[in-house]
Enzyme design. Structure first.
Site, PDB file in Angstrom:
ATOM      1  N   HIS A 268      92.154  71.994  38.104  1.00 35.34           N
ATOM      2  CA  HIS A 268      93.516  72.323  38.615  1.00 35.34           C
ATOM      3  C   HIS A 268      94.407  70.923  38.609  1.00 35.34           C
ATOM      4  O   HIS A 268      94.513  70.490  37.579  1.00 35.34           O
ATOM      5  CB  HIS A 268      93.126  72.759  40.227  1.00 35.34           C
ATOM      6  N   HIS A 309      94.989  77.849  30.080  1.00 37.40           N
ATOM      7  CA  HIS A 309      95.797  78.035  31.496  1.00 37.40           C
ATOM      8  C   HIS A 309      95.573  79.475  31.674  1.00 37.40           C
ATOM      9  O   HIS A 309      95.437  80.335  30.784  1.00 37.40           O
ATOM     10  CB  HIS A 309      97.275  77.929  31.490  1.00 37.40           C
ATOM     11  N   ASP A 367      99.639  69.572  32.863  1.00 37.42           N
ATOM     12  CA  ASP A 367      98.910  68.201  33.083  1.00 37.42           C
ATOM     13  C   ASP A 367      98.580  67.326  31.670  1.00 37.42           C
ATOM     14  O   ASP A 367      98.179  66.018  31.632  1.00 37.42           O
ATOM     15  CB  ASP A 367      97.565  68.474  33.703  1.00 37.42           C
TER      16      ASP A 367
HETATM   17  C1  SDX Z   1      96.818  73.412  36.553  1.00 41.36           C
HETATM   18  O1  SDX Z   1      96.970  78.204  37.968  1.00 41.36           O
HETATM   19  C2  SDX Z   1      97.907  77.562  37.938  1.00 41.36           C
HETATM   20  O2  SDX Z   1      99.134  77.922  37.686  1.00 41.36           O
HETATM   21  C3  SDX Z   1      97.721  75.879  37.661  1.00 41.36           C
HETATM   22  C4  SDX Z   1      98.836  74.998  37.332  1.00 41.36           C
HETATM   23  C5  SDX Z   1      99.874  74.817  38.599  1.00 41.36           C
HETATM   24  O3  SDX Z   1     100.839  74.617  38.165  1.00 41.36           O
HETATM   25  O4  SDX Z   1      99.153  75.347  39.628  1.00 41.36           O
HETATM   26  O5  SDX Z   1      99.370  75.343  36.134  1.00 41.36           O
HETATM   27  C6  SDX Z   1      98.109  73.767  37.228  1.00 41.36           C
HETATM   28  O6  SDX Z   1      95.913  73.509  37.229  1.00 41.36           O
HETATM   29  C7  SDX Z   1      96.931  73.700  35.008  1.00 41.36           C
HETATM   30  C8  SDX Z   1      95.455  73.567  34.349  1.00 41.36           C
HETATM   31  C9  SDX Z   1      94.784  72.330  34.413  1.00 41.36           C
HETATM   32  N1  SDX Z   1      93.441  72.410  33.989  1.00 41.36           N
HETATM   33  C10 SDX Z   1      92.938  71.604  32.949  1.00 41.36           C
HETATM   34  O7  SDX Z   1      93.900  71.267  31.868  1.00 41.36           O
HETATM   35  C11 SDX Z   1      91.461  71.773  32.649  1.00 41.36           C
HETATM   36  C12 SDX Z   1      90.975  72.489  31.402  1.00 41.36           C
HETATM   37  N2  SDX Z   1      91.329  73.769  31.356  1.00 41.36           N
HETATM   38  C13 SDX Z   1      90.272  74.828  31.531  1.00 41.36           C
HETATM   39  O8  SDX Z   1      89.594  74.204  32.699  1.00 41.36           O
HETATM   40  C14 SDX Z   1      90.713  76.126  31.802  1.00 41.36           C
HETATM   41  O9  SDX Z   1      91.599  76.354  30.769  1.00 41.36           O
HETATM   42  C15 SDX Z   1      91.540  76.519  32.917  1.00 41.36           C
HETATM   43  C16 SDX Z   1      90.798  76.287  34.231  1.00 41.36           C
HETATM   44  C17 SDX Z   1      92.777  76.025  33.238  1.00 41.36           C
HETATM   45  C18 SDX Z   1      91.731  78.139  32.905  1.00 41.36           C
HETATM   46  O10 SDX Z   1      90.737  78.652  32.961  1.00 41.36           O
HETATM   47  P1  SDX Z   1      90.391  80.113  32.698  1.00 41.36           P
HETATM   48  O11 SDX Z   1      91.687  81.009  32.756  1.00 41.36           O
HETATM   49  O12 SDX Z   1      89.266  80.807  33.632  1.00 41.36           O
HETATM   50  O13 SDX Z   1      89.816  80.480  31.218  1.00 41.36           O
HETATM   51  P2  SDX Z   1      88.596  80.283  31.091  1.00 41.36           P
HETATM   52  O14 SDX Z   1      87.596  79.206  31.553  1.00 41.36           O
HETATM   53  O15 SDX Z   1      87.625  81.693  31.038  1.00 41.36           O
HETATM   54  O16 SDX Z   1      88.507  79.912  29.454  1.00 41.36           O
HETATM   55  C19 SDX Z   1      88.556  81.127  28.628  1.00 41.36           C
HETATM   56  C20 SDX Z   1      87.849  80.565  27.064  1.00 41.36           C
HETATM   57  C21 SDX Z   1      86.454  80.063  27.582  1.00 41.36           C
HETATM   58  O17 SDX Z   1      85.663  80.460  26.328  1.00 41.36           O
HETATM   59  P3  SDX Z   1      84.885  81.509  26.276  1.00 41.36           P
HETATM   60  O18 SDX Z   1      83.947  81.593  27.600  1.00 41.36           O
HETATM   61  O19 SDX Z   1      85.811  82.974  26.379  1.00 41.36           O
HETATM   62  O20 SDX Z   1      83.965  81.646  24.784  1.00 41.36           O
HETATM   63  O21 SDX Z   1      88.739  79.378  26.882  1.00 41.36           O
HETATM   64  C22 SDX Z   1      87.684  78.266  26.621  1.00 41.36           C
HETATM   65  C23 SDX Z   1      86.573  78.625  27.597  1.00 41.36           C
HETATM   66  O22 SDX Z   1      85.479  77.979  27.194  1.00 41.36           O
HETATM   67  N3  SDX Z   1      88.501  77.167  27.123  1.00 41.36           N
HETATM   68  C24 SDX Z   1      88.453  75.928  26.788  1.00 41.36           C
HETATM   69  C25 SDX Z   1      89.306  75.192  27.654  1.00 41.36           C
HETATM   70  N4  SDX Z   1      89.892  76.109  28.509  1.00 41.36           N
HETATM   71  C26 SDX Z   1      89.448  77.244  28.206  1.00 41.36           C
HETATM   72  N5  SDX Z   1      87.931  75.396  25.696  1.00 41.36           N
HETATM   73  C27 SDX Z   1      87.875  73.939  25.734  1.00 41.36           C
HETATM   74  N6  SDX Z   1      88.703  73.297  26.143  1.00 41.36           N
HETATM   75  C28 SDX Z   1      89.616  73.741  27.253  1.00 41.36           C
HETATM   76  N7  SDX Z   1      90.411  73.097  27.782  1.00 41.36           N
END
Ligand code: SDX
Length: 432
Positions: A268, A309, A367
């Site tokens: 997050h 996201h 971010d």
């Molecule tokens: C913020 O919610 C909000 O609005 C948050 C925010 C706000 O203003 O409040 O926008 C601020 O928190 C932005 C997000 C910051 N976090 C990151 O940058 C961390 C990296 N991102 C991931 O951890 C992830 O993308 C999330 C946590 C942001 C979202 O996770 P989800 O929606 O639960 O998606 P997921 O983890 O289920 O991913 C879907 C697929 C997965 O692959 P499969 O299991 O389907 O094979 O996409 C892949 C994930 O492995 N994936 C990534 C990835 N993000 C998702 N693979 C590599 N790198 C990534 N960053």
């Protein structure tokens, strides 16, 4: 909210059919109103991570993840970031309408009068190690605020809620700056009433008692925009935490503290610090391919921080604005050849052309660039999430107030799908 239609469900256990109303908002997807589901079917819905769950109705922020749209009270984030100051946007989020010049001036004056913290709060810092993470200190200090403001903790009183909102909006920048000063061993700086909200924060962060502080207007404008971009984002994890904490009747300072704690997570708000660590670890454009492959490897826990996201399956509109701010700040500071920024641009270019990221609709989020801008503004990386919290405090307060004021407000108490042992008797110790 209108009731447009209904969906019919049939319980397979007894073949009874029942209708669940479909509700429509002003824009965005309809929702199935399942509030009577348990009563009508004896069943719960199951949605860990709340992928398909609307936890509330809200008038504050709207996101369209497919179109990359973000509206605060109906106004596009692009226009707000371009045309407004942070306190103008804060007033909008708290009150629902943009202020006119007179109302804005009085709001600014009201905030200015509350920027100092109780002097005894300074003692709380002494209990922390100098190298404590600023978010750990913020959780402690903001949580302690309710110990100083017994005069306005009746959450049923709009006047008390408004005063708590002003106090938090005014004091969080002072506390964030104190967290930074404490880590350096430099003295805390008092707020200066003649400065604007962001100028004041910068002088408390970067000023010293030994000389007057001259804010750079380009850098002030950049930080103003960063706070606007972070101000609210619908029902994200930390805002949902604030709502859930507030639903029990906890005081607003405790609720905002819960939000700060949740925001700290690297999935997050902690991602901006993690992005900078990742870019420094990659170090050179020649290594980008290795890390892209790691991010795609299911057996590798590495993720491309700042990418992906839950809602945006298109560009996060904030990321584009943040990238523009990055350009402005680096040019202003003569850092247009900044190695990390060039590395970030190249990483974004390569990732956006990669089939994996295209297939999973992984785009840079807010971010991805914010850390580079903040670093250029002289903010150390362990302070990045504290700056995010400073911007998001107004969004948390707006959602907390909306939740408390809702006519159907109830304590949030989800259920579960139990998968543990069925009932059994306790065996005597000697027989275990
Ligand atoms: C913020 O919610 C909000 O609005 C948050 C925010 C706000 O203003 O409040 O926008 C601020 O928190 C932005 C997000 C910051 N976090 C990151 O940058 C961390 C990296 N991102 C991931 O951890 C992830 O993308 C999330 C946590 C942001 C979202 O996770 P989800 O929606 O639960 O998606 P997921 O983890 O289920 O991913 C879907 C697929 C997965 O692959 P499969 O299991 O389907 O094979 O996409 C892949 C994930 O492995 N994936 C990534 C990835 N993000 C998702 N693979 C590599 N790198 C990534 N960053």
């Amino acid at each position: 909210m209108t009731h447009s239609n209904s969906i019919t469900l049939t319980n397979p256990k007894n073949q009874t059919a029942f209708d669940m109303p479909i509700l429509s908002g002003t824009i965005g997807p309809d929702v199935v109103d399942i509030r009577d589901l348990q009563k009508k079917s004896g069943m719960f819905t199951y949605d860990p991570g709340f992928i398909s769950t609307a936890s509330c109705s809200s008038n504050i922020t709207y996101i369209d993840g497919d179109e990359g749209i973000l509206l605060y009270r109906g106004y596009p984030i692009e226009q707000l970031a371009e045309q407004c100051g942070f306190l103008e946007v804060a007033y909008l989020l708290l009150n629902g309408e943009l202020p006119n010049a007179a109302v804005l001036e009085s709001f600014k004056q009201e905030i200015t009068q509350h920027t100092m913290v109780h002097d005894q709060l300074n003692n709380f810092f002494k209990g922390f190690r100098r190298d404590a993470h600023p978010m750990a200190i913020m959780v402690g200090i903001v949580g302690a605020l309710s110990a100083f403001y017994h005069d306005a903790l009746d959450i049923s009183s709009k006047q008390h809620r408004d005063l708590s909102a002003i106090r938090m909006l005014a004091k969080v920048p002072t506390i964030v700056a104190m967290c930074y000063k404490y880590s350096t061993g430099l003295p805390f700086m008092y707020p200066q009433n003649k400065l604007t909200y962001v100028e004041n924060f910068m002088q408390m962060m970067q000023g010293t008692p030994c000389e007057s502080f001259k804010p750079n207007p380009v850098l002030v404008r950049a930080l103003e925009r960063i706070l606007i971009l972070h101000a609210d984002h619908e029902q994200n994890a930390s805002t949902s935490t604030v709502r859930l904490a507030g639903s029990s009747g906890a005081n607003p300072y405790a609720c905002i503290t819960a939000g700060i704690a949740c925001l700290w997570g690297s999935a997050h708000g902690g991602a901006n610090e993690a992005v900078l660590k990742m870019l420094e670890e990659i170090g050179d454009v020649s290594k980008i391919g290795t890390y892209i492959n790691r991010a795609k490897d299911k057996d590798d826990t590495f993720r491309l921080m700042g990418f992906g996201h839950r809602v945006y399956k298109n560009h996060d509109p904030r990321a584009k604005l943040m990238r523009e701010t990055c350009h402005e700040v680096l040019n202003e500071l003569g850092l247009h050849d900044d190695k990390l920024f060039k590395l970030a641009l190249e990483l974004e270019r390569i990732a956006l052309e990669d089939d994996y990221f295209i297939a999973k609709k992984l785009y840079p989020n807010v971010d991805f660039y914010s850390g580079i801008v903040l670093r250029a503004l002289g903010v150390p990386s362990n302070m990045f999430t504290a700056i995010f919290a400073m911007g998001r405090t107004v969004g948390w307060i707006a959602h907390w107030d909306e939740m408390i004021s809702a006519p159907d407000q109830k304590i949030g108490r989800p259920r579960q799908l139990y998968t543990g042992p069925v009932q059994r008797d306790v065996p005597a110790l000697k027989s275990r």
